[in-house]
Structures are given as C-alpha cells and as structure tokens.
Design an enzyme around this catalytic site. Structure first.
Site, PDB file in Angstrom:
ATOM      1  CD  GLU A 271      -2.902  -0.976  -0.050  1.00 43.30           C
ATOM      2  OE1 GLU A 271      -3.306   0.153  -0.397  1.00 43.30           O
ATOM      3  OE2 GLU A 271      -3.196  -2.015  -0.679  1.00 43.30           O
ATOM      4  CD1 TRP A 274      -2.884   3.169  -4.307  1.00 40.04           C
ATOM      5  CD2 TRP A 274      -2.385   1.690  -5.910  1.00 40.04           C
ATOM      6  NE1 TRP A 274      -3.837   3.281  -5.301  1.00 40.04           N
ATOM      7  CE2 TRP A 274      -3.547   2.388  -6.292  1.00 40.04           C
ATOM      8  CE3 TRP A 274      -1.874   0.707  -6.760  1.00 40.04           C
ATOM      9  CZ2 TRP A 274      -4.218   2.140  -7.492  1.00 40.04           C
ATOM     10  CZ3 TRP A 274      -2.536   0.455  -7.960  1.00 40.04           C
ATOM     11  CH2 TRP A 274      -3.684   1.162  -8.302  1.00 40.04           C
ATOM     12  CD1 TRP A 302     -17.688  13.196 -19.027  1.00 38.71           C
ATOM     13  CD2 TRP A 302     -18.626  11.834 -17.528  1.00 38.71           C
ATOM     14  NE1 TRP A 302     -16.682  12.439 -18.468  1.00 38.71           N
ATOM     15  CE2 TRP A 302     -17.231  11.597 -17.539  1.00 38.71           C
ATOM     16  CE3 TRP A 302     -19.426  11.094 -16.661  1.00 38.71           C
ATOM     17  CZ2 TRP A 302     -16.623  10.653 -16.724  1.00 38.71           C
ATOM     18  CZ3 TRP A 302     -18.824  10.162 -15.849  1.00 38.71           C
ATOM     19  CH2 TRP A 302     -17.441   9.940 -15.876  1.00 38.71           C
ATOM     20  CG  ASN A 338      -8.739   2.408  -0.028  1.00 41.09           C
ATOM     21  OD1 ASN A 338      -8.652   3.487  -0.600  1.00 41.09           O
ATOM     22  ND2 ASN A 338      -8.410   1.271  -0.621  1.00 41.09           N
ATOM     23  CD1 TRP A 356     -13.040  11.151 -14.605  1.00 39.25           C
ATOM     24  CD2 TRP A 356     -11.799  12.145 -13.033  1.00 39.25           C
ATOM     25  NE1 TRP A 356     -11.978  11.737 -15.236  1.00 39.25           N
ATOM     26  CE2 TRP A 356     -11.192  12.351 -14.303  1.00 39.25           C
ATOM     27  CE3 TRP A 356     -11.184  12.673 -11.898  1.00 39.25           C
ATOM     28  CZ2 TRP A 356     -10.023  13.082 -14.462  1.00 39.25           C
ATOM     29  CZ3 TRP A 356     -10.007  13.403 -12.052  1.00 39.25           C
ATOM     30  CH2 TRP A 356      -9.445  13.597 -13.320  1.00 39.25           C
ATOM     31  CD1 TRP A 379     -11.226  11.017  -6.308  1.00 39.94           C
ATOM     32  CD2 TRP A 379     -13.077  10.363  -7.379  1.00 39.94           C
ATOM     33  NE1 TRP A 379     -12.286  11.124  -5.428  1.00 39.94           N
ATOM     34  CE2 TRP A 379     -13.425  10.733  -6.054  1.00 39.94           C
ATOM     35  CE3 TRP A 379     -14.076   9.920  -8.241  1.00 39.94           C
ATOM     36  CZ2 TRP A 379     -14.735  10.666  -5.583  1.00 39.94           C
ATOM     37  CZ3 TRP A 379     -15.373   9.855  -7.776  1.00 39.94           C
ATOM     38  CH2 TRP A 379     -15.704  10.222  -6.461  1.00 39.94           C
TER      39      TRP A 379
END
Length: 451
Positions: A271, A274, A302, A338, A356, A379
């Site tokens: 993590e 990440w 969209w 998360n 987003w 995102w």
C-alpha cells in the site's frame, strides 16, 4: 558574522527523518524554520477545508516542538518564490534547505527559486524525504515511466532499499533575533461560521507526536490483522496513517523500516507502494486532477449534470446504505475507509454518470488526507480513465459490497442507521438500469478509440 540557515517546511511537518533540517543543523549556523502558505502561485491548488484544519494544528505542533528545542518557526503567506526570497533577505541567511516536491507547478517554483538564490550567492540544497523512490529513478526497460502498478513496484523493490530514517534532533538552535512572523490564527485556517470541525476534533490529533503514537499502535495491535480485515470498514484494521504521510508528520522511510522491524507487513508495504505509484504518475502527468490520463476517455458522453444527484451523493442521501454511511463518515471525520471510498466513487461515476472530476473536487475539500497525487490518481483508477485503471465494466454494486464487507451492518449502523430501520430510504437510482447506461457509455469510448 553568522548567516543563518533557513529550512523551508512544506509537506514534511516533522523533526525526525527530515533531511533538510539535518543539513541545516550540520551547517553549524542558527536555524530558522519557515512555512509559506502559498495559495497564489501559478498553478498552485488552494487547500480544501479539511486540509486547512489539519494544517493549522500540525503547524501549531511543529512550532511548539521547535521552540522546545531552542528553534523558531516563521509563518508567512504569499507566492512562495517571493516570500522565501524576502525571508532570506530579512534573516541575512546564507543557506536554504528543503525537501523535494513532485507536482508540476511546485517543481517549477522550486527550480526557479533555487536558480535565483544561487545566483545571489545563497547555498541551496534539496533532498529526498517524502517518497521511498523518487519518480525519475524508476523506469521501464525501455526507459519510460510505468503505467501499471505491479511491474512498477517490482522495479522499486529491485532498487537499493529505502534508506534508514534520520534521528530526531535534540536541539535546533535558532537565531538571536528571528524574522517577523504571521500569527497562525490570523491565517483563519479553522472554520468558524459555521464551525463544522467538531467531528474532526473528536477523531484526530494532528502533529508528529500523535503520528508516532499511531504508528506504534498500528504495528503492535493492528498489523497482524491487516491482511485479513483491511477491507472491512468496521474492523478497525486500517493504519489511519494516510493523513500523517500526507502532511509529512511521518516519513515513508520511518513507516517502512518500523514495519519491517515488526516482522510483517507485506500487503501493508505494498500500500505504501501504491502511494509511490500515484506520485510517479503525477510527476509524469502534472495535470492528473483535470485531464483523463487515457485520452480515449475524453470521448465519454457525460450527461448533463443533475445537481440534486450530486448533492444527494455529497450528503449521504443516495438510499444506498454503504455509500451513505461512507459519505457521512467523510463529512463527520474528514476520512473514509478505503473500500468504501471505492464503492462511493464507483456509484458517483458509474451509476449517477457524474464526471469523476466532480467527485475528486469534493474529496479534495473534505478529506484530511487529500493530496495532489493520490486523490486524482485514485479517482481516475475507479473511473477507468487512469493508470492501471479498474476496467470501466467493473462496477461496484453497493448492496453486494455491503453484504460482503459489512455483513452484520456494524459500519452502516454507526454512520447511516436509518438504513436498518423498518422503512429504509429508497435508492436514488436503479442500480441495474444505471449499470446498463454506464456500459453503453463505455462502448462509446471503445468505439471512439478504434476510429
């Protein structure tokens, strides 16, 4: 004549494992700590409300700790290049030290300031402190940046391991007379009318000492359970270190080495990887918060924004228990588990078909751990437009996610108990129908990429 050293603090609000501070102390002259609140510089993104709250308290803690060791923290507000140069003049400083930043506008400010100060005869040095592996040191075999996490992290682990953290200094000798400083209270970082930060105060204690305590608690009490329970929002198995790393109250080197010394942490260390990957991507794509990383997503159709749908999502009134619980946790604490972040983000983008970027803006304003890399990176990952992205056809079903990760309803009961009553709220949209609409929109993107 003594010429003090200035340590320009940024997202590294700590004394331990702070290479810039260590370099200043090694120079042997009085040390002046400086923090610049720059919300006016070109391309600099102003902080969100929750971040401003955290910054106030973290700066208060840092200033107190410097004073306890004989040092000082000068606070000034304005464009960083001008303010740092003025402070150098005011202090008759001979050197400036800082730890590197990796966003595009920030790098430009730092490079320009370094050149200008050196031209004026000022010693300037910058250091690696916020990442385990700086973005330009990790490349594919072809010499290009990585776009997929697994090979990126494998390449990181093949490099020399993260350096050992530096010890916290016992003394930080300041000058006989420090430059003038703003009052922290005058910056008005805390909300007042209304004061919406009650939940943040109940949840968090910013500052390096509290960060160190939380790391010890996690390693001693929660790490052994991390791999099994990390996806369960009611389990309390997550580290809660993300705001500590975001503000630099802990360095990733400290977290890495203390985790390894605890004898565990393979998944937890990934993590951290990440987080490194997010900064790697931002370094090579500075417009990550505003532009699709995968350009074919520019063709995504969209629909016209429905403000009532966006507001319902923001306030936790979607009628989906896990989403509403997460959004209410966020509003109260400035944080969200998360797993729930992924579910809430997927619902906004793939069920409500809201861009987003609108969700990223809301999280930027309400999360205490929102930073320039991880917030837009994650995102875009959920939306399917980013690096190593979740396929667009992977749509998290909030009801199935709740059954799997909150089967007894403990998390929902804490944050959205209205969903467990006899008459729970109706869903804002039909999950099946909106899933079909999302997949149809995704087909438009695939078709555009083939033409």
């Amino acid at each position: 004549m003594s010429r003090p050293s200035i340590v320009w603090f940024r997202d590294d609000l700590r004394l331990a494992d702070n290479p810039a501070l260590r370099a200043a102390l090694d120079r042997g002259e009085p040390v002046i700590g400086l923090y610049v609140l720059d919300e006016d510089g070109p391309g600099i993104r102003p902080l969100g409300g929750a971040a401003r709250w955290w910054l106030h308290h973290s700066l208060a803690s840092l200033g107190e700790r410097l004073r306890e060791r004989g040092g000082t923290l000068v606070l000034r507000r304005g464009p960083a290049d001008r303010i740092v140069s003025e402070t150098v003049t005011d202090a008759a400083a001979g050197a400036v030290f800082w730890n590197r930043r990796y966003g595009g506008p920030e790098r430009e400010v730092d490079a320009g300031l370094k050149a200008a100060l050196r031209a004026g005869g000022i010693e300037v040095s910058s250091f690696a402190a916020s990442l385990l592996f700086e973005p330009w040191t990790v490349r594919t075999g072809a010499g290009t940046p990585f776009s997929v996490f697994t090979p990126f992290w494998r390449a990181c682990l093949a490099l020399p391991g993260p350096r050992a953290p530096l010890a916290e200094p016992r003394e930080v000798g300041g000058p006989h007379r420090a430059p003038a400083s703003d009052s922290l209270d005058d910056w008005e970082l805390l909300p007042t009318r209304p004061d919406w930060a009650k939940g943040l105060r109940e949840t968090w204690e910013p500052g390096e000492p509290a960060a160190r305590r939380r790391l010890r608690e996690f390693l001693q009490e929660d790490l052994a359970n991390y791999d099994r329970a990390r996806d369960e929002p009611a389990a309390g198995a997550t580290s809660l270190l993300s705001p500590r790393l975001r503000w630099g109250e802990l360095s990733p080197h400290t977290v890495w080495h203390e985790t390894v010394e605890a004898g565990a942490g393979g998944r937890f260390l990934s993590e951290l990887g990440w987080r490194e990957f997010a900064w790697h991507v931002l370094f090579h794509h500075p417009d990550l918060a505003s532009r699709n990383l995968r350009p074919e997503f520019d063709a995504f159709p969209w629909p016209h924004l429905k403000p009532t749908h966006l507001a319902a999502w923001q306030r936790g009134r979607t009628g989906l228990a896990l989403v509403d619980a997460g959004m209410k946790e966020l509003w109260h604490t400035g944080y969200m588990h998360n797993r729930v972040r992924m579910v809430a983000a997927s619902f906004l983008v793939k069920n409500l078909l809201i861009d987003w970027r609108r969700g990223e803006e809301w999280f930027w304003d309400t999360l205490v751990d929102a930073d320039g890399a991880n917030n837009p990176f994650n995102w875009q990952w959920v939306a399917g437009s980013g690096a190593d992205a979740a396929p667009y056809f992977r749509i998290f079903n909030p009801q199935l996610q709740a059954k799997k990760f909150d089967p007894d309803g403990h998390y929902v009961r804490e944050w959205a108990p209205e969903h467990l009553g006899e008459h729970p709220p109706d869903p804002l949209v039909d999950l099946g129908e909106t899933r079909k609409a999302a997949l149809a929109a995704y087909e438009r993107v695939k078709s555009a990429s083939r033409t």
